[in-house]
Design an enzyme around this catalytic site. Structure first.
Site, mmCIF file in Angstrom:
data_model
loop_
_atom_site.group_PDB
_atom_site.id
_atom_site.type_symbol
_atom_site.label_atom_id
_atom_site.label_comp_id
_atom_site.label_asym_id
_atom_site.label_seq_id
_atom_site.Cartn_x
_atom_site.Cartn_y
_atom_site.Cartn_z
ATOM 1 N N ASP A 10 47.143 42.706 41.185
ATOM 2 C CA ASP A 10 47.647 41.386 40.778
ATOM 3 C C ASP A 10 48.104 41.518 39.316
ATOM 4 O OD1 ASP A 10 44.944 41.716 39.954
ATOM 5 O OD2 ASP A 10 44.667 39.558 39.739
ATOM 6 N N ASP A 15 45.739 45.904 35.484
ATOM 7 C CA ASP A 15 46.375 46.438 36.703
ATOM 8 C C ASP A 15 47.509 47.395 36.298
ATOM 9 O OD1 ASP A 15 45.496 44.227 39.032
ATOM 10 O OD2 ASP A 15 45.683 43.399 37.022
ATOM 11 N N VAL A 124 42.323 46.080 43.419
ATOM 12 C CA VAL A 124 41.871 45.721 42.062
ATOM 13 C C VAL A 124 42.299 44.293 41.721
ATOM 14 C CG1 VAL A 124 41.756 48.117 41.243
ATOM 15 C CG2 VAL A 124 43.888 46.831 40.965
ATOM 16 N N HIS A 242 39.375 47.036 33.206
ATOM 17 C CA HIS A 242 38.648 47.137 34.477
ATOM 18 C C HIS A 242 39.328 48.030 35.527
ATOM 19 C CE1 HIS A 242 36.765 43.412 32.941
ATOM 20 N NE2 HIS A 242 37.987 42.952 32.779
ATOM 21 N N ASP A 243 40.572 47.658 35.853
ATOM 22 C CA ASP A 243 41.220 48.261 37.025
ATOM 23 C C ASP A 243 41.505 49.745 36.822
ATOM 24 O OD1 ASP A 243 41.088 45.668 37.872
ATOM 25 O OD2 ASP A 243 43.242 45.274 37.707
HETATM 26 C C1 BDR Z 1 39.488 41.548 37.202
HETATM 27 O O1 BDR Z 1 40.152 40.281 37.168
HETATM 28 C C2 BDR Z 1 41.464 40.431 36.714
HETATM 29 O O2 BDR Z 1 41.733 39.484 35.744
HETATM 30 C C3 BDR Z 1 41.607 41.830 36.204
HETATM 31 O O3 BDR Z 1 42.902 42.321 36.453
HETATM 32 C C4 BDR Z 1 40.553 42.600 36.953
HETATM 33 O O4 BDR Z 1 41.034 43.077 38.172
HETATM 34 C C5 BDR Z 1 38.377 41.540 36.194
HETATM 35 O O5 BDR Z 1 37.502 40.488 36.449
HETATM 36 CA CA CA Z 2 43.421 43.049 38.668
#
Ligand code: BDR
Ligand code: CA
Length: 313
Positions: A10, A15, A124, A242-243
């Protein structure tokens, strides 16, 4: 060994970095990217994904399929105003390449049904596309060797005190996917918040002088300002990506430390909707169903980003 993967995104600043890591790593063959409503509306996710691929020169080799615009069951979650961490359209030239015509859910089904069972699925974003694909064609399940998912949180929430964004956006899809019976590695906030990328690391990324290093520096700077303002981490001047950690865990599984436990998703909670309920002390009668990351190796993560994003296509 090269890992064949599909990345469901997303896009979204983190991402974008996950996409670049997957597209540029010699250890990954990125079969395609599918987009889903989440950080931004799905057409924006698709355009951002295409802009990133154009920028790093992989536009003709990796197809992008657009997927679900709203969650599976709930009437709607669509982010109305741009977040400080993701913005909306990326500050990159409009994409020169078009998305594929087929819907992401149909492409996922077709691709898995025709596969040899060797494509790892890496969602993700919210799990809407994956939930829809499983619901529409459950025979894809034995063809998915593993799901490596960014989502959830045990000690940390970022959308509510209890819930992480990807799971919170579409809890019914998440419940279906996390209980699908296939091998799962879950990379929740507990791990991603242990792998912060700092302003100093951003300078090193910029100094790489590569297309991927340049825009990774831009995206992570935005993330650091957004986190410092809205969700300060254990130190200022650093943010999770994160991703990208989730994709790096496919290349080098030792980057995360996992426990094999049972996880389910709360879909009826008044205060806890979208919570990943992690049975760390084996209090339920349910068997462990996934490997959950509770820690991550931050220096190794930064080294991997520098090595991979220093590459060109
Ligand atoms: C996740 O939420 C999204 O905002 C980020 O892309 C990640 O995948 C983190 O909570
Ligand atoms: Ca994401």
């Amino acid at each position: 060994m090269s890992h064949r993967i599909i990345l469901d995104v997303d896009t979204g600043t983190d991402d974008a970095i996950a996409l670049m890591v997957a597209a540029l790593s010699p250890d990954i063959e990125l079969v395609g990217a599918t987009t889903v409503n989440g950080n931004v509306h799905v057409p924006v996710c698709t355009e951002n994904t295409l802009r990133v691929f154009d920028h790093i020169g992989v536009k003709d080799s990796i197809p992008v399929y657009e997927g679900m615009a709203i969650p599976m069951v709930r009437p709607n979650f669509v982010r109305e105003s741009p977040s400080l961490i993701h913005g909306e359209y990326f500050d990159l030239p409009p994409a020169q390449t078009a998305k594929q015509q087929q819907h992401a859910v149909d492409w996922l089904i077709e691709t898995y049904m025709q596969s040899d069972g060797d494509i790892t699925l890496v969602p993700v974003g919210p799990l809407t596309n994956i939930g829809m694909a499983i619901q529409k064609e459950p025979r894809i399940l034995p063809k998915i060797p593993e799901l490596v998912i960014m989502g959830g949180g045990h000690e940390v929430g970022n959308m509510s005190p209890s819930a992480e964004f990807n799971i919170w956006v579409d809890p019914e899809a998440a419940k279906l996917v996390l209980n699908c019976g296939r091998p799962i590695r879950l990379v929740p906030l507990d791990a991603t918040h242990r792998a912060l990328v700092s302003t100093e690391d951003v300078e090193q990324l910029r100094a790489l002088g590569t297309p991927a290093g340049d825009i990774a520096a831009m995206f992570i700077s935005t993330r650091i300002s957004g986190y410092d303002m809205t969700q300060p981490m254990s130190r200022l001047g650093a943010a999770p990506v994160h991703d990208a950690l989730c994709v790096c865990a496919i290349i080098d599984p030792t980057i995360i430390t996992t426990k094999f436990i049972n996880v389910d998703v709360e879909t009826k909670g008044e205060l806890t909707d979208g919570r990943t309920v992690c049975d760390v002390y084996h209090r339920s009668k349910s068997e462990p169903n996934m490997h959950v990351a509770f820690d991550a190796d931050a220096p190794k993560f930064v080294r991997m980003l520098l090595e991979i994003l220093g590459r060109r296509r």
